[in-house]
Motif scaffolding. Structure first.
Motif, PDB file in Angstrom:
ATOM      1  N   VAL A  23     -38.623 -20.463 120.004  1.00 58.60           N
ATOM      2  CA  VAL A  23     -39.816 -20.778 119.210  1.00 58.60           C
ATOM      3  C   VAL A  23     -39.384 -21.227 117.813  1.00 58.60           C
ATOM      4  O   VAL A  23     -39.883 -22.233 117.286  1.00 58.60           O
ATOM      5  N   LEU A  24     -38.449 -20.505 117.221  1.00 59.82           N
ATOM      6  CA  LEU A  24     -37.944 -20.886 115.893  1.00 59.82           C
ATOM      7  C   LEU A  24     -37.253 -22.243 115.919  1.00 59.82           C
ATOM      8  O   LEU A  24     -37.423 -23.049 114.996  1.00 59.82           O
ATOM      9  N   ILE A  25     -36.475 -22.500 116.951  1.00 57.97           N
ATOM     10  CA  ILE A  25     -35.777 -23.785 117.061  1.00 57.97           C
ATOM     11  C   ILE A  25     -36.776 -24.931 117.149  1.00 57.97           C
ATOM     12  O   ILE A  25     -36.654 -25.934 116.427  1.00 57.97           O
ATOM     13  N   TYR A  26     -37.780 -24.809 118.016  1.00 55.68           N
ATOM     14  CA  TYR A  26     -38.758 -25.893 118.142  1.00 55.68           C
ATOM     15  C   TYR A  26     -39.544 -26.086 116.847  1.00 55.68           C
ATOM     16  O   TYR A  26     -39.899 -27.213 116.504  1.00 55.68           O
ATOM     17  N   GLY A  27     -39.786 -25.006 116.139  1.00 56.55           N
ATOM     18  CA  GLY A  27     -40.480 -25.133 114.862  1.00 56.55           C
ATOM     19  C   GLY A  27     -39.633 -25.816 113.805  1.00 56.55           C
ATOM     20  O   GLY A  27     -40.084 -26.759 113.141  1.00 56.55           O
ATOM     21  N   SER A  28     -38.399 -25.365 113.655  1.00 59.04           N
ATOM     22  CA  SER A  28     -37.555 -25.912 112.590  1.00 59.04           C
ATOM     23  C   SER A  28     -36.992 -27.291 112.929  1.00 59.04           C
ATOM     24  O   SER A  28     -36.889 -28.157 112.069  1.00 59.04           O
ATOM     25  N   LYS A  29     -36.655 -27.506 114.180  1.00 51.35           N
ATOM     26  CA  LYS A  29     -36.018 -28.766 114.584  1.00 51.35           C
ATOM     27  C   LYS A  29     -37.029 -29.897 114.780  1.00 51.35           C
ATOM     28  O   LYS A  29     -36.760 -31.047 114.451  1.00 51.35           O
ATOM     29  N   TYR A  30     -38.190 -29.558 115.330  1.00 49.19           N
ATOM     30  CA  TYR A  30     -39.172 -30.580 115.678  1.00 49.19           C
ATOM     31  C   TYR A  30     -40.504 -30.445 114.934  1.00 49.19           C
ATOM     32  O   TYR A  30     -41.398 -31.258 115.137  1.00 49.19           O
ATOM     33  N   GLY A  31     -40.659 -29.394 114.141  1.00 47.42           N
ATOM     34  CA  GLY A  31     -41.896 -29.204 113.405  1.00 47.42           C
ATOM     35  C   GLY A  31     -43.069 -28.754 114.256  1.00 47.42           C
ATOM     36  O   GLY A  31     -44.220 -28.925 113.875  1.00 47.42           O
ATOM     37  N   VAL A  32     -42.791 -28.153 115.417  1.00 48.89           N
ATOM     38  CA  VAL A  32     -43.854 -27.689 116.308  1.00 48.89           C
ATOM     39  C   VAL A  32     -44.490 -26.445 115.685  1.00 48.89           C
ATOM     40  O   VAL A  32     -43.786 -25.534 115.242  1.00 48.89           O
ATOM     41  N   GLU A  33     -45.811 -26.430 115.640  1.00 51.08           N
ATOM     42  CA  GLU A  33     -46.542 -25.278 115.110  1.00 51.08           C
ATOM     43  C   GLU A  33     -46.175 -24.031 115.914  1.00 51.08           C
ATOM     44  O   GLU A  33     -45.961 -24.121 117.129  1.00 51.08           O
ATOM     45  N   PRO A  34     -46.127 -22.850 115.277  1.00 48.78           N
ATOM     46  CA  PRO A  34     -45.716 -21.627 115.981  1.00 48.78           C
ATOM     47  C   PRO A  34     -46.505 -21.344 117.260  1.00 48.78           C
ATOM     48  O   PRO A  34     -45.916 -21.003 118.286  1.00 48.78           O
ATOM     49  N   GLY A  35     -47.807 -21.490 117.226  1.00 46.87           N
ATOM     50  CA  GLY A  35     -48.617 -21.227 118.424  1.00 46.87           C
ATOM     51  C   GLY A  35     -48.286 -22.188 119.555  1.00 46.87           C
ATOM     52  O   GLY A  35     -48.198 -21.789 120.719  1.00 46.87           O
ATOM     53  N   ASP A  36     -48.106 -23.453 119.212  1.00 46.48           N
ATOM     54  CA  ASP A  36     -47.748 -24.448 120.221  1.00 46.48           C
ATOM     55  C   ASP A  36     -46.347 -24.184 120.759  1.00 46.48           C
ATOM     56  O   ASP A  36     -46.092 -24.332 121.958  1.00 46.48           O
ATOM     57  N   ALA A  37     -45.426 -23.809 119.878  1.00 45.42           N
ATOM     58  CA  ALA A  37     -44.056 -23.513 120.311  1.00 45.42           C
ATOM     59  C   ALA A  37     -44.041 -22.321 121.261  1.00 45.42           C
ATOM     60  O   ALA A  37     -43.301 -22.326 122.245  1.00 45.42           O
ATOM     61  N   GLU A  38     -44.872 -21.317 120.997  1.00 46.51           N
ATOM     62  CA  GLU A  38     -44.947 -20.156 121.890  1.00 46.51           C
ATOM     63  C   GLU A  38     -45.458 -20.563 123.264  1.00 46.51           C
ATOM     64  O   GLU A  38     -44.920 -20.110 124.289  1.00 46.51           O
ATOM     65  N   ILE A  39     -46.467 -21.420 123.299  1.00 43.83           N
ATOM     66  CA  ILE A  39     -46.993 -21.897 124.586  1.00 43.83           C
ATOM     67  C   ILE A  39     -45.914 -22.664 125.333  1.00 43.83           C
ATOM     68  O   ILE A  39     -45.688 -22.442 126.527  1.00 43.83           O
ATOM     69  N   LEU A  40     -45.239 -23.552 124.635  1.00 40.86           N
ATOM     70  CA  LEU A  40     -44.174 -24.351 125.235  1.00 40.86           C
ATOM     71  C   LEU A  40     -43.067 -23.465 125.793  1.00 40.86           C
ATOM     72  O   LEU A  40     -42.679 -23.590 126.955  1.00 40.86           O
ATOM     73  N   VAL A  41     -42.584 -22.540 124.974  1.00 33.06           N
ATOM     74  CA  VAL A  41     -41.473 -21.675 125.373  1.00 33.06           C
ATOM     75  C   VAL A  41     -41.887 -20.730 126.491  1.00 33.06           C
ATOM     76  O   VAL A  41     -41.151 -20.556 127.469  1.00 33.06           O
ATOM     77  N   ASN A  42     -43.052 -20.123 126.384  1.00 34.14           N
ATOM     78  CA  ASN A  42     -43.506 -19.197 127.438  1.00 34.14           C
ATOM     79  C   ASN A  42     -43.708 -19.915 128.765  1.00 34.14           C
ATOM     80  O   ASN A  42     -43.450 -19.345 129.829  1.00 34.14           O
ATOM     81  N   THR A  43     -44.154 -21.158 128.721  1.00 34.23           N
ATOM     82  CA  THR A  43     -44.315 -21.930 129.950  1.00 34.23           C
ATOM     83  C   THR A  43     -42.955 -22.246 130.556  1.00 34.23           C
ATOM     84  O   THR A  43     -42.740 -22.053 131.759  1.00 34.23           O
ATOM     85  N   MET A  44     -42.022 -22.722 129.746  1.00 36.52           N
ATOM     86  CA  MET A  44     -40.688 -23.026 130.263  1.00 36.52           C
ATOM     87  C   MET A  44     -39.991 -21.775 130.778  1.00 36.52           C
ATOM     88  O   MET A  44     -39.258 -21.837 131.763  1.00 36.52           O
ATOM     89  N   ALA A  45     -40.211 -20.640 130.130  1.00 33.52           N
ATOM     90  CA  ALA A  45     -39.531 -19.397 130.501  1.00 33.52           C
ATOM     91  C   ALA A  45     -39.966 -18.871 131.866  1.00 33.52           C
ATOM     92  O   ALA A  45     -39.288 -18.019 132.440  1.00 33.52           O
ATOM     93  N   LYS A  46     -41.054 -19.383 132.398  1.00 31.10           N
ATOM     94  CA  LYS A  46     -41.469 -19.002 133.754  1.00 31.10           C
ATOM     95  C   LYS A  46     -40.481 -19.526 134.795  1.00 31.10           C
ATOM     96  O   LYS A  46     -40.456 -19.057 135.921  1.00 31.10           O
ATOM     97  N   TYR A  47     -39.690 -20.515 134.411  1.00 28.53           N
ATOM     98  CA  TYR A  47     -38.756 -21.184 135.308  1.00 28.53           C
ATOM     99  C   TYR A  47     -37.351 -21.047 134.723  1.00 28.53           C
ATOM    100  O   TYR A  47     -36.974 -21.790 133.820  1.00 28.53           O
ATOM    101  N   ASN A  48     -36.596 -20.062 135.221  1.00 30.76           N
ATOM    102  CA  ASN A  48     -35.294 -19.736 134.628  1.00 30.76           C
ATOM    103  C   ASN A  48     -34.373 -20.936 134.476  1.00 30.76           C
ATOM    104  O   ASN A  48     -33.744 -21.101 133.432  1.00 30.76           O
ATOM    105  N   ASP A  49     -34.276 -21.785 135.495  1.00 32.89           N
ATOM    106  CA  ASP A  49     -33.388 -22.946 135.398  1.00 32.89           C
ATOM    107  C   ASP A  49     -33.805 -23.868 134.262  1.00 32.89           C
ATOM    108  O   ASP A  49     -32.973 -24.341 133.487  1.00 32.89           O
ATOM    109  N   LEU A  50     -35.084 -24.133 134.173  1.00 32.58           N
ATOM    110  CA  LEU A  50     -35.597 -24.991 133.110  1.00 32.58           C
ATOM    111  C   LEU A  50     -35.321 -24.370 131.740  1.00 32.58           C
ATOM    112  O   LEU A  50     -34.848 -25.046 130.819  1.00 32.58           O
ATOM    113  N   PHE A  51     -35.586 -23.083 131.617  1.00 31.64           N
ATOM    114  CA  PHE A  51     -35.418 -22.416 130.327  1.00 31.64           C
ATOM    115  C   PHE A  51     -33.951 -22.352 129.925  1.00 31.64           C
ATOM    116  O   PHE A  51     -33.607 -22.602 128.768  1.00 31.64           O
TER     117      PHE A  51
END
Length: 96
Positions: A23-51
């Motif tokens: 979440v911190l990486i997506y925020g600092s590297k790409y400027g993704v808002e914290p709430g959006d970064a959490e959604i993105l990361v939590n969605t990817m984390a459902k799939y271990n290979d992807l994450f």
């Protein structure tokens, strides 16, 4: 392969720390808002290979070789990244 195994171990043993880090990486590297970064990361984390692939690319700057089974997940990662990149380009980078 050793680094991938290490990242899998970290997901199994320090999952929340890895989620928070991404979440911190997506925020600092790409400027993704914290709430959006959490959604993105939590969605990817459902799939271990992807994450794990995302962790290896974003945390370590490593290129990931996809297997045939991982290709649909790779496409999802590329789609997700491309969806956020235009948003990031329209913003000025945050001062550090």
């Amino acid at each position: 392969m050793q680094q991938r195994e290490r990242e899998l171990w970290e997901i199994d043993n320090f999952r929340q720390g890895e989620l928070d880090e991404m979440v911190l990486i997506y925020g600092s590297k790409y400027g993704v808002e914290p709430g959006d970064a959490e959604i993105l990361v939590n969605t990817m984390a459902k799939y271990n290979d992807l994450f794990v692939n995302a962790m290896m690319v974003e945390e370590l700057g490593l290129m990931v070789r996809y297997t045939c089974a991982a290709m649909p997940l790779a496409s999802l990662a590329e789609l997700t990244q491309s969806a956020f990149c235009p948003l990031c380009r329209s913003r000025k980078p945050k001062a550090r």
